[in-house]
Design an enzyme around this catalytic site. Sequence first.
Site, PDB file in Angstrom:
ATOM      1  N   ARG A  75     -43.182  -7.598 -33.042  1.00 10.95           N
ATOM      2  CA  ARG A  75     -42.293  -6.642 -33.600  1.00 10.95           C
ATOM      3  C   ARG A  75     -41.974  -7.500 -35.189  1.00 10.95           C
ATOM      4  O   ARG A  75     -41.631  -8.667 -35.026  1.00 10.95           O
ATOM      5  CB  ARG A  75     -40.885  -6.592 -32.901  1.00 10.95           C
ATOM      6  N   ARG A 145     -30.891  -9.116 -34.182  1.00 11.89           N
ATOM      7  CA  ARG A 145     -32.247  -8.394 -34.492  1.00 11.89           C
ATOM      8  C   ARG A 145     -32.377  -8.008 -35.896  1.00 11.89           C
ATOM      9  O   ARG A 145     -31.450  -8.047 -36.604  1.00 11.89           O
ATOM     10  CB  ARG A 145     -32.388  -7.343 -33.645  1.00 11.89           C
ATOM     11  N   LYS A 223     -28.645  -9.205 -26.524  1.00 16.59           N
ATOM     12  CA  LYS A 223     -29.099  -8.960 -27.907  1.00 16.59           C
ATOM     13  C   LYS A 223     -27.971  -8.385 -28.887  1.00 16.59           C
ATOM     14  O   LYS A 223     -26.997  -8.010 -28.434  1.00 16.59           O
ATOM     15  CB  LYS A 223     -30.132  -7.796 -27.687  1.00 16.59           C
ATOM     16  N   LYS A 225     -27.077  -6.350 -32.693  1.00 17.99           N
ATOM     17  CA  LYS A 225     -27.857  -5.415 -33.838  1.00 17.99           C
ATOM     18  C   LYS A 225     -26.880  -5.241 -34.935  1.00 17.99           C
ATOM     19  O   LYS A 225     -25.688  -4.741 -34.634  1.00 17.99           O
ATOM     20  CB  LYS A 225     -28.417  -4.145 -33.048  1.00 17.99           C
ATOM     21  N   CYS A 443     -39.109   7.296 -27.908  1.00 18.06           N
ATOM     22  CA  CYS A 443     -39.332   5.875 -27.821  1.00 18.06           C
ATOM     23  C   CYS A 443     -40.791   5.849 -27.624  1.00 18.06           C
ATOM     24  O   CYS A 443     -41.419   6.498 -27.036  1.00 18.06           O
ATOM     25  CB  CYS A 443     -38.295   5.082 -26.778  1.00 18.06           C
ATOM     26  N   CYS A 449     -44.806  -0.064 -22.305  1.00 19.41           N
ATOM     27  CA  CYS A 449     -43.355  -0.595 -22.146  1.00 19.41           C
ATOM     28  C   CYS A 449     -43.510  -0.581 -20.349  1.00 19.41           C
ATOM     29  O   CYS A 449     -43.415   0.298 -19.726  1.00 19.41           O
ATOM     30  CB  CYS A 449     -42.426   0.506 -22.677  1.00 19.41           C
ATOM     31  N   CYS A 488     -36.481   5.281 -20.558  1.00 22.16           N
ATOM     32  CA  CYS A 488     -35.745   4.954 -19.415  1.00 22.16           C
ATOM     33  C   CYS A 488     -34.194   4.781 -19.853  1.00 22.16           C
ATOM     34  O   CYS A 488     -33.948   4.936 -21.318  1.00 22.16           O
ATOM     35  CB  CYS A 488     -36.316   3.562 -19.035  1.00 22.16           C
ATOM     36  N   CYS A 492     -34.137   3.141 -26.144  1.00 24.89           N
ATOM     37  CA  CYS A 492     -34.359   2.845 -27.355  1.00 24.89           C
ATOM     38  C   CYS A 492     -34.686   4.033 -28.406  1.00 24.89           C
ATOM     39  O   CYS A 492     -34.642   4.009 -29.651  1.00 24.89           O
ATOM     40  CB  CYS A 492     -35.877   2.257 -27.230  1.00 24.89           C
TER      41      CYS A 492
HETATM   42  C1  HEM Z   1     -31.152  -3.108 -22.182  1.00 29.76           C
HETATM   43  C2  HEM Z   1     -31.615  -2.445 -23.042  1.00 29.76           C
HETATM   44  C3  HEM Z   1     -32.959  -2.384 -23.912  1.00 29.76           C
HETATM   45  C4  HEM Z   1     -34.056  -3.168 -23.191  1.00 29.76           C
HETATM   46  C5  HEM Z   1     -34.296  -3.916 -22.077  1.00 29.76           C
HETATM   47  C6  HEM Z   1     -35.180  -2.710 -24.154  1.00 29.76           C
HETATM   48  C7  HEM Z   1     -36.505  -3.143 -24.294  1.00 29.76           C
HETATM   49  C8  HEM Z   1     -37.417  -2.498 -24.985  1.00 29.76           C
HETATM   50  C9  HEM Z   1     -38.846  -2.743 -24.692  1.00 29.76           C
HETATM   51  C10 HEM Z   1     -39.532  -3.458 -23.569  1.00 29.76           C
HETATM   52  C11 HEM Z   1     -39.519  -2.197 -26.003  1.00 29.76           C
HETATM   53  C12 HEM Z   1     -41.022  -2.165 -26.042  1.00 29.76           C
HETATM   54  C13 HEM Z   1     -41.704  -0.819 -25.945  1.00 29.76           C
HETATM   55  C14 HEM Z   1     -43.170  -0.788 -26.359  1.00 29.76           C
HETATM   56  O1  HEM Z   1     -43.045  -0.903 -27.645  1.00 29.76           O
HETATM   57  O2  HEM Z   1     -43.938  -0.898 -25.626  1.00 29.76           O
HETATM   58  C15 HEM Z   1     -38.833  -1.654 -26.630  1.00 29.76           C
HETATM   59  C16 HEM Z   1     -38.876  -1.020 -27.802  1.00 29.76           C
HETATM   60  C17 HEM Z   1     -37.990  -0.473 -28.616  1.00 29.76           C
HETATM   61  N1  HEM Z   1     -36.367  -0.682 -28.600  1.00 29.76           N
HETATM   62 FE1  HEM Z   1     -35.465  -1.379 -26.857  1.00 29.76          FE
HETATM   63  N2  HEM Z   1     -34.628  -1.856 -25.331  1.00 29.76           N
HETATM   64  C18 HEM Z   1     -33.455  -1.629 -24.778  1.00 29.76           C
HETATM   65  C19 HEM Z   1     -32.330  -1.019 -25.772  1.00 29.76           C
HETATM   66  C20 HEM Z   1     -32.634  -0.572 -27.042  1.00 29.76           C
HETATM   67  C21 HEM Z   1     -31.693   0.382 -27.754  1.00 29.76           C
HETATM   68  C22 HEM Z   1     -30.474   0.612 -27.117  1.00 29.76           C
HETATM   69  C23 HEM Z   1     -32.395   0.567 -28.958  1.00 29.76           C
HETATM   70  C24 HEM Z   1     -31.647   1.106 -30.072  1.00 29.76           C
HETATM   71  C25 HEM Z   1     -30.988   2.177 -29.964  1.00 29.76           C
HETATM   72  C26 HEM Z   1     -33.600  -0.191 -28.944  1.00 29.76           C
HETATM   73  C27 HEM Z   1     -34.576   0.194 -30.037  1.00 29.76           C
HETATM   74  C28 HEM Z   1     -36.076  -0.273 -29.586  1.00 29.76           C
HETATM   75  C29 HEM Z   1     -36.787   0.150 -30.540  1.00 29.76           C
HETATM   76  C30 HEM Z   1     -36.648   0.791 -32.192  1.00 29.76           C
HETATM   77  C31 HEM Z   1     -38.103  -0.142 -30.038  1.00 29.76           C
HETATM   78  C32 HEM Z   1     -39.373  -0.095 -30.613  1.00 29.76           C
HETATM   79  C33 HEM Z   1     -40.249   1.271 -30.377  1.00 29.76           C
HETATM   80  C34 HEM Z   1     -39.828   2.416 -30.925  1.00 29.76           C
HETATM   81  O3  HEM Z   1     -39.108   2.714 -31.944  1.00 29.76           O
HETATM   82  O4  HEM Z   1     -39.467   3.293 -29.892  1.00 29.76           O
HETATM   83  N3  HEM Z   1     -33.705  -0.699 -27.737  1.00 29.76           N
HETATM   84  N4  HEM Z   1     -37.403  -1.936 -26.132  1.00 29.76           N
HETATM   85  S1  SF4 Z   2     -36.254   3.159 -23.775  1.00 30.42           S
HETATM   86 FE1  SF4 Z   2     -37.059   2.424 -21.984  1.00 30.42          FE
HETATM   87  S2  SF4 Z   2     -39.108   3.067 -21.808  1.00 30.42           S
HETATM   88 FE2  SF4 Z   2     -38.395   3.722 -23.957  1.00 30.42          FE
HETATM   89  S3  SF4 Z   2     -39.264   1.644 -25.012  1.00 30.42           S
HETATM   90 FE3  SF4 Z   2     -36.981   1.361 -24.498  1.00 30.42          FE
HETATM   91  S4  SF4 Z   2     -37.512   0.185 -22.692  1.00 30.42           S
HETATM   92 FE4  SF4 Z   2     -39.347   1.391 -22.868  1.00 30.42          FE
END
Ligand code: HEM
Ligand code: SF4
Length: 582
Positions: A75, A145, A223, A225, A443, A449, A488, A492
């Site tokens: 990223r 971030r 994390k 933001k 997402c 993921c 999940c 995201c």
């Molecule tokens: C405990 C909470 C979270 C965990 C463990 C987590 C974990 C991850 C993981 C493993 C990915 C990679 C997926 C891939 O690209 O293959 C990802 C992508 C992403 N996450 Fe999270 N995430 C969390 C919460 C959030 C939240 C609340 C947001 C924003 C509101 C966010 C924004 C994003 C974004 C922007 C991506 C990139 C891909 C996309 O646009 O869908 N994440 N996250």
């Molecule tokens: S919402 Fe869950 S499944 Fe989707 S990118 Fe984030 S960690 Fe992965």
Amino acid sequence: MSKPAQPSDNERLKEQSDYLHGTIAQDLGEQLTGGFQGDNFQLIRFHGMYEQDDRDIRAERLEQKLEPNKNVMLRCRLPGGIISPEQWLGIDRFAGEHTLYGSIRLTNRQTFQYHGVLKKDIKTMHQWLHKLGLDSIATAGDVNRNVLCTSNPVESALHREAYEWAKKISEALLPQTTAYADIWLDGEKVASTETTGKHAVPERADSGDAVEPVLGKHYLPRKFKTTVVIPPHNDVDLHANDLNFVAIGANGRLAGFNVLVGGGLSMEHGNHKTFPNTAQEFGFVPLDKVLACAAAVVSVQRDWGNRSDRKNAKTRYTLINKGLDNFIAEVEQRMGARFEPVRPYHFTSRGDRIGWVKGEEGLWHLTLFIENGRLLDYPGRPLKTGVRKIAEIHRGDFRLTANQNLIVANVAPKDKAKIEKIARAHGLISDSVTKQREHSMACVSLPTCPLAMAEAERFLPQFIDQVDALMAEHGLADDHIVLRVTGCPNGCGRAMLAEIGLVGKAIGRYNLYTGGNREGTRIPRLFKENITEAEILAILAQWIGAWAQNREEGEGFGDFAVRSGIVKPVINPAVDFWDEQP
Ligand code: HEM
Ligand code: SF4
């Protein structure tokens, strides 16, 4: 007396990491496995990478007694999402030559991701980015971030100022350790911090130690933001973020910011101690207090956040655990100033305006709708090639939006037709994209993921075909519902700020939420659990029909869902998010 809670293992890991070095450099030379060992698996996140494998072929490889096809997702750090055509060409080339999937994924945090970089190519990748003036420091892990900024292509003066603040805030809150440069750049200085690097750290950061004045040796509990928002557009979805600066203009210039703290969307299915929440208003700060305020909020969360239970560690829980007033008073003390009363602001929209708009300086801006933010050459729609061809002739810049779209910004009138022709020829402009599709988001989820429970990005396009049909059937073809799917409950895809949100439960099954509003200021409520696509569509058919018949003038679906009693509104998520539907 109960024993004090033990710090979580992530705290040990950070402490022993020697300011994020770990043994990543040695691990890189270990080519027997495509993955990272021990603590390095977690530590690479602070350098902007996640270890992943292709889950579609995991079982097959296991059967063949092969290790999963391990690789990393990277990223980039791109505060405010602005990038030059030259940088784009470099990014595009790396994706084509060195990644397993060949795609560039625009994310809803205004940056791009590479999926599928093999261990042997990781160092090359960071050096490649460095040559382009880019890096991936702190785009994951327990740090601040990538900082978002409303991509406002019209009001250029206000946007320019707000964007400069997004960059300054990003740099003030960056880790100061040399680990990134030591490991990936053979000790070379990191280009993008040269201009505003260490000296941007405010003096009153009150920190932990000399190496990391703002973040401290243990970095943040979780994390963190940050956004800079230019009302009335809430495209960055500020309530999904810990720290938000809402731009207050006076006569077209920036006067300061309203500060809102403690938004966030992740939760766990069935775990009532977890809940999404909106950010709370702290007050207004003038421009000369912005960096001190940012450092103060971060440092209070650093010192007061829960370091034993990671599920209770984000800023929104700290505000509740320690009390909102206490948190605000501590921030004021550390920034050396009182917050002024919040200045009036309001939001009207979250979506991007797709197509051309003329900016106040007479230049043109073209917002391209990129479904799921996935730039790849599809049969008959070579999107990635199209953007490359535009980059080859474009003299302005590109802007990634927090809705996973791309703006070709600052186009001179004489270049407009040329750029439009390329965009159309490569499927980047299509007259058949509905407003509904433009306002839908997913997402990444499967196959990359590791946390995904259900499909999201691969599910959405055909699901929207069916929602489009329902909208057309009820005469709503030109209207939209903010609809989001997330694989999940980590959230995201920002489904917890949607009018209709689907949250993955198991393959082919989702929890259905509704009652968020168009402006993104209300959390939706669970309507039905663990249901299939067919069940969801049957419910949507009823809802959309009722909305078409009974809506008030201009009423969005989420407001209608609340007014008509489909769901009880979530008013204070800490208290009522998990309430059962009456
Ligand atoms: C405990 C909470 C979270 C965990 C463990 C987590 C974990 C991850 C993981 C493993 C990915 C990679 C997926 C891939 O690209 O293959 C990802 C992508 C992403 N996450 Fe999270 N995430 C969390 C919460 C959030 C939240 C609340 C947001 C924003 C509101 C966010 C924004 C994003 C974004 C922007 C991506 C990139 C891909 C996309 O646009 O869908 N994440 N996250
Ligand atoms: S919402 Fe869950 S499944 Fe989707 S990118 Fe984030 S960690 Fe992965």
